[in-house]
Design a protein around this motif. Structure first.
Motif, PDB file in Angstrom:
ATOM      1  N   ALA A 107       0.826  -1.211   0.000  1.00  0.00           N
ATOM      2  CA  ALA A 107       0.000   0.000   0.000  1.00  0.00           C
ATOM      3  C   ALA A 107       0.856   1.256   0.000  1.00  0.00           C
ATOM      4  O   ALA A 107       0.503   2.269  -0.623  1.00  0.00           O
ATOM      5  CB  ALA A 107      -0.920  -0.011   1.222  1.00  0.00           C
ATOM      6  N   VAL A 108       1.992   1.198   0.691  1.00  0.00           N
ATOM      7  CA  VAL A 108       2.910   2.343   0.722  1.00  0.00           C
ATOM      8  C   VAL A 108       3.572   2.529  -0.635  1.00  0.00           C
ATOM      9  O   VAL A 108       3.603   3.637  -1.194  1.00  0.00           O
ATOM     10  CB  VAL A 108       3.986   2.142   1.811  1.00  0.00           C
ATOM     11  N   PHE A 109       4.094   1.445  -1.195  1.00  0.00           N
ATOM     12  CA  PHE A 109       4.775   1.526  -2.492  1.00  0.00           C
ATOM     13  C   PHE A 109       3.814   1.953  -3.605  1.00  0.00           C
ATOM     14  O   PHE A 109       4.193   2.713  -4.502  1.00  0.00           O
ATOM     15  CB  PHE A 109       5.393   0.177  -2.845  1.00  0.00           C
ATOM     16  N   ALA A 110       2.578   1.479  -3.551  1.00  0.00           N
ATOM     17  CA  ALA A 110       1.612   1.804  -4.598  1.00  0.00           C
ATOM     18  C   ALA A 110       1.325   3.296  -4.651  1.00  0.00           C
ATOM     19  O   ALA A 110       1.124   3.861  -5.735  1.00  0.00           O
ATOM     20  CB  ALA A 110       0.315   1.032  -4.364  1.00  0.00           C
ATOM     21  N   ALA A 111       1.315   3.940  -3.498  1.00  0.00           N
ATOM     22  CA  ALA A 111       0.971   5.368  -3.442  1.00  0.00           C
ATOM     23  C   ALA A 111       2.190   6.278  -3.522  1.00  0.00           C
ATOM     24  O   ALA A 111       2.048   7.497  -3.664  1.00  0.00           O
ATOM     25  CB  ALA A 111       0.207   5.660  -2.154  1.00  0.00           C
ATOM     26  N   ASN A 112       3.389   5.694  -3.446  1.00  0.00           N
ATOM     27  CA  ASN A 112       4.614   6.490  -3.429  1.00  0.00           C
ATOM     28  C   ASN A 112       5.638   5.905  -4.397  1.00  0.00           C
ATOM     29  O   ASN A 112       6.570   5.195  -3.993  1.00  0.00           O
ATOM     30  CB  ASN A 112       5.191   6.526  -2.008  1.00  0.00           C
ATOM     31  N   ASN A 124       9.463   7.302   5.668  1.00  0.00           N
ATOM     32  CA  ASN A 124       9.391   8.698   5.232  1.00  0.00           C
ATOM     33  C   ASN A 124       8.752   8.749   3.851  1.00  0.00           C
ATOM     34  O   ASN A 124       9.436   8.774   2.829  1.00  0.00           O
ATOM     35  CB  ASN A 124      10.794   9.313   5.204  1.00  0.00           C
ATOM     36  N   PHE A 125       7.432   8.719   3.818  1.00  0.00           N
ATOM     37  CA  PHE A 125       6.743   8.773   2.535  1.00  0.00           C
ATOM     38  C   PHE A 125       5.715   9.904   2.550  1.00  0.00           C
ATOM     39  O   PHE A 125       5.151  10.255   3.587  1.00  0.00           O
ATOM     40  CB  PHE A 125       6.068   7.434   2.204  1.00  0.00           C
ATOM     41  N   LYS A 126       5.485  10.488   1.371  1.00  0.00           N
ATOM     42  CA  LYS A 126       4.665  11.686   1.268  1.00  0.00           C
ATOM     43  C   LYS A 126       3.173  11.390   1.179  1.00  0.00           C
ATOM     44  O   LYS A 126       2.363  12.082   1.788  1.00  0.00           O
ATOM     45  CB  LYS A 126       5.097  12.499   0.040  1.00  0.00           C
ATOM     46  N   ASN A 127       2.813  10.393   0.399  1.00  0.00           N
ATOM     47  CA  ASN A 127       1.406  10.141   0.097  1.00  0.00           C
ATOM     48  C   ASN A 127       0.798   9.071   1.004  1.00  0.00           C
ATOM     49  O   ASN A 127       1.463   8.114   1.379  1.00  0.00           O
ATOM     50  CB  ASN A 127       1.254   9.711  -1.367  1.00  0.00           C
TER      51      ASN A 127
END
Length: 369
Positions: A107-112, A124-127
């Protein structure tokens, strides 16, 4: 009494709940990526139910089925790329702890898209990550209701990430999916859930709410562990249902209390000797209870009383089921891990009496004795 309890995952349980609650999936969007392993989701019937539910709601889907045991962060990144390619609005994770942990990272990689595999550990991710739905097929990890995701990095080391993003937006819990688990998986996942609740019970964060969940889980799980030890038979449907719900209760305790030294030391047995996670952690239960007897005697006594057996009998059952016989670890080999443990002190600090990397190395050496 002060405490801070935050567990926002919505859990809906019951037989055939995936199909019955299919309308809830539509709230997350019109396209999804299903994240799972190669066989478990299919054998359990969970994948068929999810596909039926998605079709009923006219939700498009793709399937990523390359999540293995001890999920690789690289595979999670690959699934995130696929999620963007198929323009998924949300993700559905189906499986045991590996698939459920993995989908949180996907879910993190998909949005960032700018994040590389190893960068996820920096948190440390933005979206905002994509919404996630979790469907468990084993009775062990409690990943359905915890905020933790344990991933294996590119060097083969298990490392965890934790944050509010790790909570599923929705969990659909149907114990029947556990029927397909073979004996080895059933025992190992039960040991995992047992250790979650036992480590929480013996740790310093075990307040009344966390203890209530552990007290609900521990006698039920131990009853079936004793049954496995005595009969070497799989549980009946009643046992499957009891173990699954007990694993969720243990997961609540895990999420609040965290783990003690058996978990990070157990990682070594999994990474280097192929011992499944639950068995690897349970291999050190005897050392944990003995340490608790010395430094937290009331908690140790209350745990033994809760299980309704004598201490020696409990240790014998847990150690036998953990079954790490045949592993021999030299002092030199064990010492290689001391540097690694210095960077994960919380599990050691929370252990009754404290714990040190040197003690952990000794525990590995003594495992075969």
């Amino acid at each position: 009494m002060a405490y801070d309890f935050y567990m926002p995952a919505r859990v809906i349980g019951g037989e055939n709940v995936v199909v019955k609650q299919s309308a809830m999936l539509k709230k997350f969007g019109s396209s999804c990526l299903i994240v799972t392993g190669g066989t478990g989701a299919k054998k359990s019937g969970a994948l068929d139910d999810v596909v039926t539910a998605l079709n009923e709601q006219s939700i498009k889907y793709e399937i990523y089925d390359k999540i293995g045991e001890n999920p690789l962060v690289a595979a999670c990144h690959e699934a995130g790329v696929l999620a963007r390619k198929c323009e998924a609005d949300f993700l559905i994770g189906i499986g045991g702890g590996s698939a459920l942990d993995a989908v949180k990272a996907v879910a993190v990689f998909a949005a960032n898209p700018e994040i590389e595999p190893e960068e996820v550990y920096a948190m440390n991710f933005k979206n905002e990550p994509l919404p996630t739905v979790g469907i468990g097929t084993t009775s062990g990890t409690g990943s359905e209701i915890s905020a933790v995701s344990v991933l294996t990095d590119t060097k083969g080391v298990k490392r965890s990430i934790k944050g509010d993003f790790g909570y599923f937006n929705l969990v659909l819990a149907d114990w029947r999916y556990n029927r397909s688990c073979p004996m080895s998986v059933t025992v190992s996942t039960a040991l995992d859930a047992f250790m979650h609740a036992a480590e929480g019970w013996l740790g310093p964060k075990c307040n009344e709410p966390a203890a209530a969940f552990a007290a609900e889980a521990l006698p039920k799980i131990y009853k079936w562990l004793r049954y496995f030890y005595q009969t070497n038979n799989l549980p009946d449907d009643k046992g499957r249902e009891e173990l699954y719900h007990a694993s969720l209760s243990a997961g609540f305790t895990l999420n609040y209390c965290g783990t003690l030294f058996p978990h990070p030391v157990g990682y070594i047995l999994t990474e280097h000797y192929g011992i499944p996670h639950g068995r690897a952690c349970a291999a050190f239960f005897d050392l944990l209870i003995e340490r608790a007897e010395e430094f937290a005697p009331e908690r140790a006594r209350s745990l033994v009383a809760l299980l309704g057996d004598d201490k020696d009998g409990i240790i014998k059952i847990i150690k036998t089921l953990a079954d790490c016989g045949g592993i021999e670890i030299s002092e030199e080999k064990a010492a290689e891990h001391i540097k690694r443990w210095k960077s994960m002190p919380k599990n050691f600090e929370c252990t009754p009496g404290g714990y040190t990397p040197e003690l952990a190395a000794k525990a590995l050496v003594n495992l075969s004795k």
